[in-house]
Scaffold this active site. Structure first.
Site, mmCIF file in Angstrom:
data_model
loop_
_atom_site.group_PDB
_atom_site.id
_atom_site.type_symbol
_atom_site.label_atom_id
_atom_site.label_comp_id
_atom_site.label_asym_id
_atom_site.label_seq_id
_atom_site.Cartn_x
_atom_site.Cartn_y
_atom_site.Cartn_z
ATOM 1 N N HIS A 59 -2.090 -0.512 7.390
ATOM 2 C CA HIS A 59 -2.252 -1.940 7.757
ATOM 3 C C HIS A 59 -0.931 -2.717 7.614
ATOM 4 O O HIS A 59 -0.820 -3.842 8.047
ATOM 5 C CB HIS A 59 -3.408 -2.605 6.981
HETATM 6 C C1 LIG Z 1 0.901 -1.738 0.253
HETATM 7 S S1 LIG Z 1 1.771 -0.621 -0.740
HETATM 8 C C2 LIG Z 1 0.497 0.560 -1.106
HETATM 9 C C3 LIG Z 1 0.810 1.367 -2.353
HETATM 10 C C4 LIG Z 1 -0.268 2.378 -2.738
HETATM 11 N N1 LIG Z 1 -0.561 3.312 -1.672
HETATM 12 C C5 LIG Z 1 -1.526 1.657 -3.173
HETATM 13 O O1 LIG Z 1 -2.545 1.758 -2.513
HETATM 14 O O2 LIG Z 1 -1.477 0.994 -4.205
HETATM 15 C C6 LIG Z 1 2.781 0.240 0.452
HETATM 16 C C7 LIG Z 1 3.728 1.272 -0.177
HETATM 17 O O3 LIG Z 1 4.440 1.923 0.882
HETATM 18 C C8 LIG Z 1 5.741 2.216 0.408
HETATM 19 N N2 LIG Z 1 6.624 2.434 1.573
HETATM 20 C C9 LIG Z 1 7.064 1.498 2.467
HETATM 21 N N3 LIG Z 1 7.840 2.074 3.404
HETATM 22 C C10 LIG Z 1 7.876 3.409 3.100
HETATM 23 C C11 LIG Z 1 8.531 4.525 3.709
HETATM 24 N N4 LIG Z 1 9.287 4.376 4.808
HETATM 25 N N5 LIG Z 1 8.373 5.752 3.145
HETATM 26 C C12 LIG Z 1 7.607 5.904 2.026
HETATM 27 N N6 LIG Z 1 6.954 4.879 1.408
HETATM 28 C C13 LIG Z 1 7.097 3.644 1.937
HETATM 29 C C14 LIG Z 1 6.104 0.983 -0.398
HETATM 30 O O4 LIG Z 1 7.151 1.210 -1.305
HETATM 31 C C15 LIG Z 1 4.770 0.653 -1.085
HETATM 32 O O5 LIG Z 1 4.683 1.230 -2.365
#
Ligand SMILES: C[S@@+](CC[C@H](N)C(=O)[O-])C[C@H]1O[C@@H](n2cnc3c(N)ncnc32)[C@H](O)[C@@H]1O
Length: 286
Positions: A189
């Site tokens: 999302h």
């Molecule tokens: C909305 S958070 C969700 C975290 C976790 N999955 C949760 O449900 O609590 C989105 C996560 O995606 C990670 N993220 C963003 N871009 C990314 C990328 N290119 N590769 C790996 N992780 C990424 C961010 O650091 C963040 O921790």
């Protein structure tokens, strides 16, 4: 206090000089409650994003390729978390609190979902709260957490003491480490359709299991405001939709929109289970 009682944050006991007691809602803000959500509640104020004035003024052009956050702050959200240690810490704590709520459902509801899964990669798995809940609930599963350097860098060690949990620094658009199954919790999302298809294709390539456990497990919102009868649930989903649009140019999707992404990424079929509250669990099979 009258307002807070009316809003459901306190119970008033007695009429003349009432005493006040916590309700289930305000208990969620108490730090020593294992299901505390206080950082999650602080998030919109601290980060700016959806609540920031300049971002609100920018919000009108929802079709622009950069998010309102990016136009207001001059950099994409994930660069902002990288450059602002305080906000990065708050954001990661908020996500950890939110995913900590999964301990209320994983044992009871997810047994069948994780059947046949021996290894899992939690893509964008934050500081590993959900991964820890999974390896505790299902001792046969080993879990990797793929995350950005600013998240992994804050963690004391790359592996938990049982050796069942491992943190891998990387970018899900470049490579997702191989595992029996892939988990995406509150990830898609955050992204536009084209980006979701790229992520899903990388996840499909990463699935090593050909058996019943070989799948992508998505925990995210499924919009259905026409059929949904619970007004507050719909309101929550619509609020998330707005926040995703302002902060990240992301969106909440209907089942049809989800299906389109899965087919475009080359998956064959999917199954949606409504979890608790406003989230659903979607199993997507290659
Ligand atoms: C909305 S958070 C969700 C975290 C976790 N999955 C949760 O449900 O609590 C989105 C996560 O995606 C990670 N993220 C963003 N871009 C990314 C990328 N290119 N590769 C790996 N992780 C990424 C961010 O650091 C963040 O921790």
């Amino acid at each position: 206090m009258r307002l807070l009682v009316h809003s459901g944050f306190f119970f008033a006991v007695g009429e003349e000089e009432p005493a006040y007691a916590l309700t289930p809602s305000s208990k969620l803000l108490v730090k020593d409650n294992p299901n505390c959500l206080s950082s999650f509640v602080k998030l919109p104020d601290q980060g700016g994003g959806a609540n920031n004035n300049s971002s609100r003024q920018e919000g009108g052009d929802a079709t622009a390729s950069s998010s309102a956050f990016e136009r207001a702050y001059g950099m994409p959200f994930w660069e902002y978390t990288d450059r602002n240690a305080g906000f990065n810490a708050l954001f990661n704590d908020a996500m950890a609190e939110d995913s900590g709520m999964m301990n209320l459902v994983v044992g009871d509801c997810c047994g069948a979902v994780f059947r046949g899964v021996e290894s899992l990669v939690d893509v964008g798995g934050g500081t590993g709260t959900f991964a820890r809940i999974i390896v505790a609930a299902f001792p046969g599963i080993r879990c990797k957490v793929l995350e950005l350097p600013q998240v992994i860098g804050r963690l004391a060690s790359g592996r938990n003491s049982s050796g069942k949990l491992e943190f891998v620094e990387g970018d899900m658009f470049q490579c997702v480490p191989s595992a029996g199954a892939v988990l995406l919790r509150m990830i898609l999302h955050d992204w536009k359709d084209e980006e979701c298809v790229k992520i899903l294709k990388k996840c499909k390539d990463a699935i090593s299991s050909k058996g019943e456990g070989g799948k992508v497990i998505i925990i995210d919102i499924v919009m259905d405001e026409k059929k949904e009868v619970d007004h507050e649930l719909v309101q929550t989903k619509l609020n998330f939709d707005m926040v995703m649009m302002f902060m990240l140019n992301g969106k909440e999707r209907t089942e049809k929109e989800w299906e389109r992404l899965f087919l475009e990424a080359g998956f064959q079929r999917y199954k949606i289970t409504h979890l608790f509250g406003f989230r659903s669990l979607i199993e997507v099979f290659p």
